[in-house]
Design an enzyme around this catalytic site. Structure first.
Site, PDB file in Angstrom:
ATOM      1  N   GLY A 102       6.149   3.963   6.763  1.00 23.86           N
ATOM      2  CA  GLY A 102       5.924   3.169   5.448  1.00 23.86           C
ATOM      3  C   GLY A 102       4.879   3.649   3.966  1.00 23.86           C
ATOM      4  N   ARG A 120       3.243  10.016   4.122  1.00 18.23           N
ATOM      5  CA  ARG A 120       3.757  10.528   5.716  1.00 18.23           C
ATOM      6  C   ARG A 120       4.420  11.342   5.055  1.00 18.23           C
ATOM      7  NH1 ARG A 120       4.196   6.044   9.162  1.00 18.23           N
ATOM      8  NH2 ARG A 120       2.527   5.897   8.505  1.00 18.23           N
ATOM      9  N   ARG A 160       6.182   3.872  -8.507  1.00 19.92           N
ATOM     10  CA  ARG A 160       4.635   3.521  -7.812  1.00 19.92           C
ATOM     11  C   ARG A 160       4.159   4.095  -7.206  1.00 19.92           C
ATOM     12  NH1 ARG A 160       5.677  -2.564  -8.291  1.00 19.92           N
ATOM     13  NH2 ARG A 160       7.023  -3.072 -10.087  1.00 19.92           N
ATOM     14  N   ARG A 174      13.195   4.145  10.170  1.00 20.14           N
ATOM     15  CA  ARG A 174      12.131   4.193  10.323  1.00 20.14           C
ATOM     16  C   ARG A 174      11.164   4.249  11.230  1.00 20.14           C
ATOM     17  NH1 ARG A 174       7.305   1.474   9.569  1.00 20.14           N
ATOM     18  NH2 ARG A 174       6.036   0.228  10.887  1.00 20.14           N
ATOM     19  N   SER A 223       4.125   3.181  11.954  1.00 19.76           N
ATOM     20  CA  SER A 223       2.947   2.445  13.143  1.00 19.76           C
ATOM     21  C   SER A 223       3.033   1.464  14.046  1.00 19.76           C
ATOM     22  CB  SER A 223       1.785   2.721  12.348  1.00 19.76           C
ATOM     23  OG  SER A 223       1.644   2.045  11.455  1.00 19.76           O
ATOM     24  N   ASP A 266      -2.615   1.318  17.025  1.00 18.62           N
ATOM     25  CA  ASP A 266      -3.899   0.553  17.447  1.00 18.62           C
ATOM     26  C   ASP A 266      -3.226   0.435  18.455  1.00 18.62           C
ATOM     27  OD1 ASP A 266      -5.473  -0.004  15.058  1.00 18.62           O
ATOM     28  OD2 ASP A 266      -3.205   0.897  14.569  1.00 18.62           O
ATOM     29  N   ARG A 320      -2.747   8.924  11.032  1.00 19.96           N
ATOM     30  CA  ARG A 320      -1.513   7.945  11.198  1.00 19.96           C
ATOM     31  C   ARG A 320      -0.922   8.702   9.634  1.00 19.96           C
ATOM     32  NH1 ARG A 320      -4.782   3.604  11.190  1.00 19.96           N
ATOM     33  NH2 ARG A 320      -4.650   3.255   9.524  1.00 19.96           N
TER      34      ARG A 320
END
Length: 239
Positions: free
Chosen positions: A27, A31, A50, A94, A97, A211, A224
């Site tokens: 995401g 990363r 973007r 994908r 997290s 989390d 993350r």
């Protein structure tokens, strides 16, 4: 082949750089940058529109791409649709997290999303005469589990929640999903799996627990971005 397809979309402008048939999709675009700089050889950036960074390089001689997708089903579905239908991507993995909602999960545990329950209405546009069971590609899931076993990595395989809602006005919502055996909550797998199924390509969501929602435990944004290396290494071997 990707060379015969349109060279760009409003959101992905590779500038002639090839996008591989297998792509890792975190995401967070930072990363993606970390993976490219840490694991890929001869990585070349193919997108920065973007700020959604994308790179293509090689891992153990295999061409692999990696690109951020942003947060939520609308963002994931937009990027995955373009990657599949414009750039010819066949395997979408994908690496994200998630927030645990089962007590036996702990921070940094790895989850393979076999199925994706959702509160999203994204499947509505397919005009299906019922409710579609949103699942991963078994081909990728089976290979990923074998890789994790070979690496000695303990993973959890099961259903996850792909939610449109991060701040839910109903404080009991996640408890209800937990009672149905849902392992954790994230925001992208449903859109990815639906797009892949409709196009006849492969998709898998590999998650690291960042989390624990009920225990109020969490990792930092920096962790993350860079500390989820076990998940990344499984995905790279899978690619």
């Amino acid at each position: 082949m990707t060379t015969s397809m349109p060279k760009e979309t409003p959101h992905i402008k590779p500038g002639g750089v090839e996008i591989a048939e297998t792509i890792l999709l975190p995401g967070d675009p930072l990363r993606a940058k970390f993976i490219a700089e840490t694991y890929l050889e001869n990585a070349v950036q193919f997108n920065n529109v973007r700020g959604m960074l994308g790179y293509t390089g090689t891992f153990k001689g295999r061409k692999i791409s990696v690109m951020g997708t942003g947060m939520g089903t609308p963002s994931m579905s937009l990027y995955s649709w373009e990657l599949i239908h414009v750039f010819g991507v066949k395997n979408l993995i994908r690496i994200g997290s998630a927030g645990a909602i089962q007590d036996h999960l702990n921070l940094y545990d790895i989850v393979f999303a076999m199925g994706s329950a959702t509160d999203s209405n994204y499947a509505h546009h397919y005009n299906l005469p019922g409710h579609y069971s949103i699942t991963a590609s078994f081909e990728l899931l089976e290979k990923a589990k074998k890789i994790a076993d070979a690496q000695g990595q303990k993973v959890h395989v099961g259903n996850v929640l792909s939610s449109d809602i991060f701040y839910n006005a109903d404080p009991t919502a996640l408890k209800k999903w937990s009672e149905m055996g849902i392992l954790c909550a994230e925001m992208e797998s449903a859109g990815l799996y639906l797009n892949a199924a409709h196009a006849g390509v492969n998709a898998l969501c590999i998650l690291t627990i960042s989390d624990h929602i009920f225990r109020h435990e969490s990792t930092t944004p920096e962790e993350r971005q860079t500390a989820f290396t076990k998940m990344m290494e499984i995905a790279l071997e899978l690619a």
